[in-house]
Scaffold this motif. Structure first.
Motif, PDB file in Angstrom:
ATOM      1  N   GLU A 168       0.119  -1.282  -0.011  1.00  0.00           N
ATOM      2  CA  GLU A 168       0.084  -0.195   0.119  1.00  0.00           C
ATOM      3  C   GLU A 168       0.990   0.893  -0.071  1.00  0.00           C
ATOM      4  O   GLU A 168       0.752   2.140  -1.032  1.00  0.00           O
ATOM      5  CB  GLU A 168      -1.091  -0.046   1.273  1.00  0.00           C
ATOM      6  CG  GLU A 168      -1.735  -0.829   1.008  1.00  0.00           C
ATOM      7  CD  GLU A 168      -3.194  -0.469  -0.192  1.00  0.00           C
ATOM      8  OE1 GLU A 168      -3.556   0.062  -0.537  1.00  0.00           O
ATOM      9  OE2 GLU A 168      -3.434  -2.557  -0.103  1.00  0.00           O
ATOM     10  N   PHE A 169       2.005   0.916   0.919  1.00  0.00           N
ATOM     11  CA  PHE A 169       2.946   2.581   0.792  1.00  0.00           C
ATOM     12  C   PHE A 169       3.412   2.508  -0.895  1.00  0.00           C
ATOM     13  O   PHE A 169       3.724   3.684  -1.156  1.00  0.00           O
ATOM     14  CB  PHE A 169       3.975   2.395   1.830  1.00  0.00           C
ATOM     15  CG  PHE A 169       5.019   3.342   2.145  1.00  0.00           C
ATOM     16  CD1 PHE A 169       4.299   4.092   3.411  1.00  0.00           C
ATOM     17  CD2 PHE A 169       6.015   3.573   1.452  1.00  0.00           C
ATOM     18  CE1 PHE A 169       5.383   5.293   3.028  1.00  0.00           C
ATOM     19  CE2 PHE A 169       6.496   4.864   1.799  1.00  0.00           C
ATOM     20  CZ  PHE A 169       6.010   5.693   2.222  1.00  0.00           C
ATOM     21  N   ALA A 170       3.806   1.323  -1.129  1.00  0.00           N
ATOM     22  CA  ALA A 170       4.756   1.719  -2.345  1.00  0.00           C
ATOM     23  C   ALA A 170       4.054   1.656  -3.445  1.00  0.00           C
ATOM     24  O   ALA A 170       3.914   3.369  -3.753  1.00  0.00           O
ATOM     25  CB  ALA A 170       5.301   0.365  -2.507  1.00  0.00           C
ATOM     26  N   LEU A 171       2.125   2.054  -3.158  1.00  0.00           N
ATOM     27  CA  LEU A 171       1.617   2.064  -4.683  1.00  0.00           C
ATOM     28  C   LEU A 171       1.102   3.937  -4.533  1.00  0.00           C
ATOM     29  O   LEU A 171       1.397   4.562  -5.511  1.00  0.00           O
ATOM     30  CB  LEU A 171      -0.003   1.535  -4.357  1.00  0.00           C
ATOM     31  CG  LEU A 171       0.227  -0.616  -4.648  1.00  0.00           C
ATOM     32  CD1 LEU A 171      -0.821  -0.696  -3.989  1.00  0.00           C
ATOM     33  CD2 LEU A 171       0.420  -0.274  -6.036  1.00  0.00           C
ATOM     34  N   HIS A 172       1.099   3.802  -3.039  1.00  0.00           N
ATOM     35  CA  HIS A 172       0.556   5.132  -2.889  1.00  0.00           C
ATOM     36  C   HIS A 172       1.934   6.331  -3.026  1.00  0.00           C
ATOM     37  O   HIS A 172       1.874   7.254  -3.597  1.00  0.00           O
ATOM     38  CB  HIS A 172       0.815   5.361  -1.315  1.00  0.00           C
ATOM     39  CG  HIS A 172       0.643   6.358  -0.959  1.00  0.00           C
ATOM     40  ND1 HIS A 172      -1.387   7.884  -1.197  1.00  0.00           N
ATOM     41  CD2 HIS A 172       0.784   7.995  -0.177  1.00  0.00           C
ATOM     42  CE1 HIS A 172      -1.179   8.949  -0.407  1.00  0.00           C
ATOM     43  NE2 HIS A 172      -0.101   9.279  -0.637  1.00  0.00           N
ATOM     44  N   ALA A 173       3.000   5.629  -3.049  1.00  0.00           N
ATOM     45  CA  ALA A 173       4.227   7.092  -3.507  1.00  0.00           C
ATOM     46  C   ALA A 173       4.540   6.060  -5.137  1.00  0.00           C
ATOM     47  O   ALA A 173       5.330   7.515  -5.375  1.00  0.00           O
ATOM     48  CB  ALA A 173       5.691   5.808  -2.629  1.00  0.00           C
TER      49      ALA A 173
END
Length: 295
Positions: A168-173
């Protein structure tokens, strides 16, 4: 990102020579629409042989204030609307940064080496903060080269233990940077293709272990259908996960790793993937901890 983390400002822990670390933190704060808190630690007790007032009559706290003022001015030149607050702590910055991480969306620290924290073993501050922080930690290394032209964010995963919060963090970033997302899995065991007359058939040194590749593609399907706007690429290779991640970091804007699971940073175990990546990656690294409920 956990909801209770989005309330506070992005926190950066920086020493005198680290203006670019502070500016990077300001960029993240502007992107996340939060304020910025600039922390500077004053060593206490003072190193032996020094008095509190330096040769210019300034106390350590005065000097810390001056450093923060200089950083604040640099931030305001580039991000005039960003709210910036000073944060002077005495003693080691580590416990203070970990404490601030409870309410922060992101902690930003510099890599070891020249602008590292003085009088501490190489990288120990960033490593300890990354290991114990309650929120994601961005470790910025001195920028020796221009930002890559093609924006690409890399995330390290283990197909047998995909961590949704890291994804989730990676997709958002990646979305926030208009970047593609490369999902990297290093397979250390030869892949089992199927069963032959004498037992399992092992692949020798295939470049792409097919079973792991298929499994990763399958695990990425829900993310792809939800984020049709993002280009999500899977990269599976036989080899050490840390080596593959460092290799992928060469022209990346950001590299993201988790802190637990088989490829995580196990409470300061330097041999772990995240620990190794933190020391050797060619781009800034974000270390993402598990959600609090899993601690």
């Amino acid at each position: 990102m956990h909801d209770h983390h989005t309330a506070g400002p992005v926190v950066v822990g920086a020493v005198e020579a680290q203006e670019q670390v502070v500016l990077r933190a300001a960029e993240e704060a502007a992107r996340a629409s939060t304020g910025l808190r600039i922390m500077h630690a004053v060593a206490w007790p003072l190193p032996s042989g020094t008095t509190d007032a330096g040769t210019d009559g300034a106390t350590h706290a005065d000097r810390a204030e001056r450093v923060i003022t200089r950083f604040t001015e640099a931030v305001h030149r580039r991000f005039p609307d960003l709210a910036v607050e000073p944060d002077i702590v005495s003693g080691s910055p580590v416990p203070a940064l970990i404490e601030r991480s409870v309410a922060a969306p992101l902690i930003v620290v510099g890599h070891r080496g020249k602008g590292g924290f003085p009088r501490l073993p190489l990288g120990s501050v960033s490593l300890q903060v990354a290991t114990h922080s309650h929120c994601p930690v961005l470790v910025v290394r001195p920028r020796g080269r221009a930002e890559p032209r093609v924006s690409r964010v890399v995330v390290g995963v283990d197909v047998d233990d995909m961590q949704p919060h890291v994804m989730e963090f990676a997709l958002h970033a990646a979305a926030a940077r208009d970047a593609s997302l490369e999902v990297v899995h290093g397979s250390t065991r030869p892949d089992i293709l199927g069963t032959g007359p004498t037992g399992p058939l092992l692949v020798g040194h295939e470049k792409r272990p097919s079973a792991a590749q298929d499994l990763l593609e399958e695990r990425l399907a829900p993310y792809r259908s939800r984020r049709a706007d993002l280009e999500i690429r899977a990269r599976v290779e036989l080899g050490r996960p840390a080596g593959l991640l460092v290799d992928s970091s060469r022209d990346a804007a950001l590299l993201i790793v988790g802190t637990h699971g088989r490829t995580g940073l196990r409470r300061l175990m330097l041999g772990s993937v995240s620990g190794e990546v933190l020391h050797t990656a060619a781009c800034p690294v974000v270390v993402v901890p598990p959600p609090e409920t899993e601690e």
